[in-house]
Scaffold this active site. Structure first.
Site, PDB file in Angstrom:
ATOM      1  N   CYS A 117      58.805  55.131  19.807  1.00  0.00           N
ATOM      2  CA  CYS A 117      58.837  56.522  20.287  1.00  0.00           C
ATOM      3  C   CYS A 117      57.608  57.293  19.808  1.00  0.00           C
ATOM      4  O   CYS A 117      56.871  57.872  20.598  1.00  0.00           O
ATOM      5  CB  CYS A 117      60.092  57.227  19.789  1.00  0.00           C
ATOM      6  SG  CYS A 117      61.590  56.633  20.581  1.00  0.00           S
ATOM      7  N   HIS A 121      63.984  63.506  21.823  1.00  0.00           N
ATOM      8  CA  HIS A 121      64.924  62.468  21.419  1.00  0.00           C
ATOM      9  C   HIS A 121      66.327  62.873  21.860  1.00  0.00           C
ATOM     10  O   HIS A 121      66.749  64.007  21.629  1.00  0.00           O
ATOM     11  CB  HIS A 121      64.920  62.304  19.893  1.00  0.00           C
ATOM     12  CG  HIS A 121      64.030  61.203  19.429  1.00  0.00           C
ATOM     13  ND1 HIS A 121      62.959  61.403  18.573  1.00  0.00           N
ATOM     14  CD2 HIS A 121      64.053  59.867  19.696  1.00  0.00           C
ATOM     15  CE1 HIS A 121      62.367  60.229  18.348  1.00  0.00           C
ATOM     16  NE2 HIS A 121      63.010  59.284  19.012  1.00  0.00           N
ATOM     17  N   GLU A 179      60.335  67.004  19.528  1.00  0.00           N
ATOM     18  CA  GLU A 179      59.303  66.494  18.611  1.00  0.00           C
ATOM     19  C   GLU A 179      57.992  67.247  18.834  1.00  0.00           C
ATOM     20  O   GLU A 179      57.486  67.284  19.949  1.00  0.00           O
ATOM     21  CB  GLU A 179      59.081  65.000  18.843  1.00  0.00           C
ATOM     22  CG  GLU A 179      60.331  64.131  18.657  1.00  0.00           C
ATOM     23  CD  GLU A 179      60.768  63.999  17.204  1.00  0.00           C
ATOM     24  OE1 GLU A 179      60.026  64.442  16.307  1.00  0.00           O
ATOM     25  OE2 GLU A 179      61.860  63.444  16.976  1.00  0.00           O
TER      26      GLU A 179
END
Length: 196
Positions: free
Chosen positions: A144, A163, A82
């Site tokens: 998250c 993730h 991410e």
């Protein structure tokens, strides 16, 4: 000796065993070499509590890097890097039934914050046998993403979020721990290059 900090999440919904925490525990067994003092923490799937813990990490420990690992409940076994955290749009309720005030992380914070880690460069330079790694610019507007944004906000971008898929026959905690080790060593190398 540099301190690096890693977090995984506790159980949520049908996942009584959260692969993110299992992977982080595995990583901690493996270590990251002698120069890195590795500390781990399990975060609850609760906005406010996760935020308090993340603030504590940055105000008291000030690590070189903090990497948060979360569970992506997708059907395909993917590891997702991410790049950024988003501030607004947190409507979904957490494990305690709450969502943040104003549906955002930090009331006057920027729309999004990018990690100082260049995930694209990282992604080009690493491969993990047996699983695909992809890039993402949207961590999903739940705990998250919320944790990631908070961490980026308090660290001036010195945080990363990965993730991982749910545990399965082919994706064991051991497998994920090893994959994290590969990815994070490459991240630390990038941090080193940025400092020089």
């Amino acid at each position: 000796n540099h301190l690096s900090f890693f977090s995984g999440f506790g159980p949520f919904r049908q996942y009584l065993l959260n692969s993110s925490w299992e992977a982080v525990k595995e990583l901690s067994k493996r270590g990251l070499g002698e120069n890195i003092n590795l500390q781990i923490m399990q975060l609850p799937v609760v906005y406010q509590k996760a935020k308090e813990q993340v603030c504590k990490i940055w105000t008291t420990l000030q690590p070189l890097l903090t990497v948060h690992v979360g569970l992506a409940s997708s059907t395909t076994a993917l590891i997702i890097l991410e790049q950024c955290g988003k501030n607004k749009g947190y409507q979904e309720r957490d494990a305690c039934g709450f969502h943040p005030e104003g549906a955002c992380c930090v009331l006057d914070g920027p729309e999004k914050i990018e990690s100082t880690i260049n995930m694209k460069t990282l992604w080009k330079n690493i491969s993990v046998e047996g699983i695909d790694i992809i890039l993402s610019r949207d961590a999903g507007r739940y705990i998250c993403d919320y944790t990631y944004y908070t961490s980026l906000y308090y660290s001036n971008g010195r945080a990363a979020f990965i993730h991982v898929p749910p545990l399965s026959k082919s994706v064991t905690a051991e497998f994920l721990g090893k994959a994290l080790q590969t990815i994070i060593l490459a991240m630390l190398e990038q941090c080193g290059e940025q400092r020089e």
